[in-house]
Design an enzyme around this catalytic site. Sequence first.
Site, short mmCIF file in Angstrom:
data_model
loop_
_atom_site.label_atom_id
_atom_site.label_comp_id
_atom_site.label_asym_id
_atom_site.label_seq_id
_atom_site.Cartn_x
_atom_site.Cartn_y
_atom_site.Cartn_z
N ARG A 129 91.00 -25.12 0.02
CA ARG A 129 92.05 -26.12 0.27
C ARG A 129 91.85 -27.38 -0.59
O ARG A 129 90.72 -27.73 -0.92
CB ARG A 129 92.11 -26.46 1.76
CG ARG A 129 92.51 -25.24 2.59
CD ARG A 129 92.55 -25.55 4.07
NE ARG A 129 93.61 -26.48 4.42
CZ ARG A 129 93.79 -26.96 5.65
NH1 ARG A 129 92.97 -26.61 6.63
NH2 ARG A 129 94.77 -27.78 5.91
N SER A 174 100.67 -36.83 5.29
CA SER A 174 99.46 -36.23 5.85
C SER A 174 98.70 -37.23 6.70
O SER A 174 98.22 -38.26 6.21
CB SER A 174 98.56 -35.73 4.71
OG SER A 174 97.28 -35.41 5.22
N ASP A 327 102.39 -27.95 12.41
CA ASP A 327 101.54 -26.82 12.80
C ASP A 327 102.30 -25.77 13.62
O ASP A 327 101.74 -24.71 13.94
CB ASP A 327 100.34 -27.30 13.61
CG ASP A 327 99.35 -28.07 12.74
OD1 ASP A 327 99.32 -27.82 11.52
OD2 ASP A 327 98.62 -28.92 13.28
C1 S3P Z 1 96.01 -33.10 11.60
C2 S3P Z 1 96.98 -33.32 10.68
C3 S3P Z 1 97.83 -32.25 10.12
C4 S3P Z 1 97.72 -30.94 10.87
C5 S3P Z 1 96.32 -30.64 11.29
C6 S3P Z 1 95.74 -31.75 12.14
C7 S3P Z 1 95.22 -34.24 12.09
O1 S3P Z 1 97.47 -32.04 8.77
O2 S3P Z 1 98.25 -29.87 10.12
O3 S3P Z 1 96.26 -29.42 12.02
O4 S3P Z 1 94.55 -34.12 13.13
O5 S3P Z 1 95.27 -35.30 11.44
P1 S3P Z 1 98.05 -33.00 7.62
O6 S3P Z 1 97.85 -34.36 8.06
O7 S3P Z 1 97.29 -32.70 6.37
O8 S3P Z 1 99.50 -32.60 7.52
#
Ligand code: S3P
Length: 449
Positions: A129, A174, A327
């Site tokens: 990733r 994000s 998600d």
């Molecule tokens: C999360 C943010 C999300 C999500 C992940 C949990 C977090 O990712 O997909 O399962 O706890 O900040 P992104 O912020 O990269 O979209």
Amino acid sequence: MSGHATPVPMTSHPCGPLAGIAEVPGDKSISHRALILGAMAVGETRITGLLEGEDVLDTARAMRMLGAEVTDHGGGSWSVHGVGTGGFAEPDQVIDCGNSGTGVRLLMGAVATSPISVTFTGDSSLNGRPMARVTDPLALFGARATGRSGGRLPMTIQGAANPVPVRYAAPVPSAQVKSAVLLAGLNAPGQTVVIEREATRDHSERMLAGFGAEIATEETDEGRVITLTGQPELSPQDIAVPRDPSSAAFPVCAALIVPGSDVLVPGIGLNPTRAGLFATLREMGADLTYENERTEGGEPVADLRARYSPDMQGIEVDPARAASMIDEYPVLSAVAANATGRTVMRGVRELRVKESDRIDAMATGLRACGVEVEEGEDWWIVTGRGPGGVPGGATCASHLDHRIAMSFLVLGMAAAAPVRVDDGGPIATSFPVFGPLMADLGAKIERER
Ligand code: S3P
């Protein structure tokens, strides 16, 4: 821990009505943050309802490796004796974040403004990733990152000895990037500012305020501007973690598509930055109600009641809602396959860089189960086959992705023939009790190992 050595194939058989109360585990996002902020406070933070899934346990171990005292008191009750902002010790081993993008990205931020060197790794999903989205802003603080090509793990972060505060406009929606920058900003003098064009989950901001940091969010023409004043003394907190809406999504969606079902999912966190799936399902015509709405530990919470909903229609999902349900698209696609008409999901490029490429993983498995799916780089369309209309009868690859595995198992509950996943092992990262909890409701999931 890295890798799930032996795959655990699982088969979900068509089942009768799902009924009962589904007590899903604690919120994964909030659990990670409670451990990390607890470790950055001075004194003892007590946490109840912590998610004891592999992702969070990996973060707990990482906090110990960085010098915090983390104790498991049993039954989801934990304490963290923090080392204070800037107090992390350099670990003498590589930190293995297993499958967890949230764990590694938040930790990279947390160590980036301390004069220590920390090497991170993960399983083959995590090591594929992109990390530049986090290391780019961390470089502005003065941290250096050395990893594999394409900004991949394993990677060493050399934290800045004399960090400077940062103003950063996040190029991708994000919460992980935002949170990494805020955690780095904790140990930089002056004000660190993050600007996000689209609102992403705000658990970090809420919890930082709870721990006593000076943090403000302003809605402007540029987007949300979050300003954090660095080098606060964080005071330990008592944190009650609400149950995870992203885990609740599975019993809720299963109940909507299995004839005769009626399931209550109590105490679910309904932070507006997380609740997009439930709004979308209601727009589709789902019989989904919120009962007993309340606030717990600074987060809105309600009991969700989901009943079988044979009249659901495909819709155009509002792209502005994407971050608040990012998600949940995989399990939404399993519901969409049982609705009437097309469900159009746009503005979802981020799905391609999750634990797996989630558009590709779901599209491939849905097609194998007899469902028509069209896709482009940042969109996909599922053509519903109507209630109970999914043929099923295929084995779907989970690609080391817990949510892909659970989504196909949900699909199998309402399909004409069983749906098998090649590896349900990753489910333990976020929802270790998924199997027994769904079985209690009436699901028929068989584990081959
Ligand atoms: C999360 C943010 C999300 C999500 C992940 C949990 C977090 O990712 O997909 O399962 O706890 O900040 P992104 O912020 O990269 O979209």
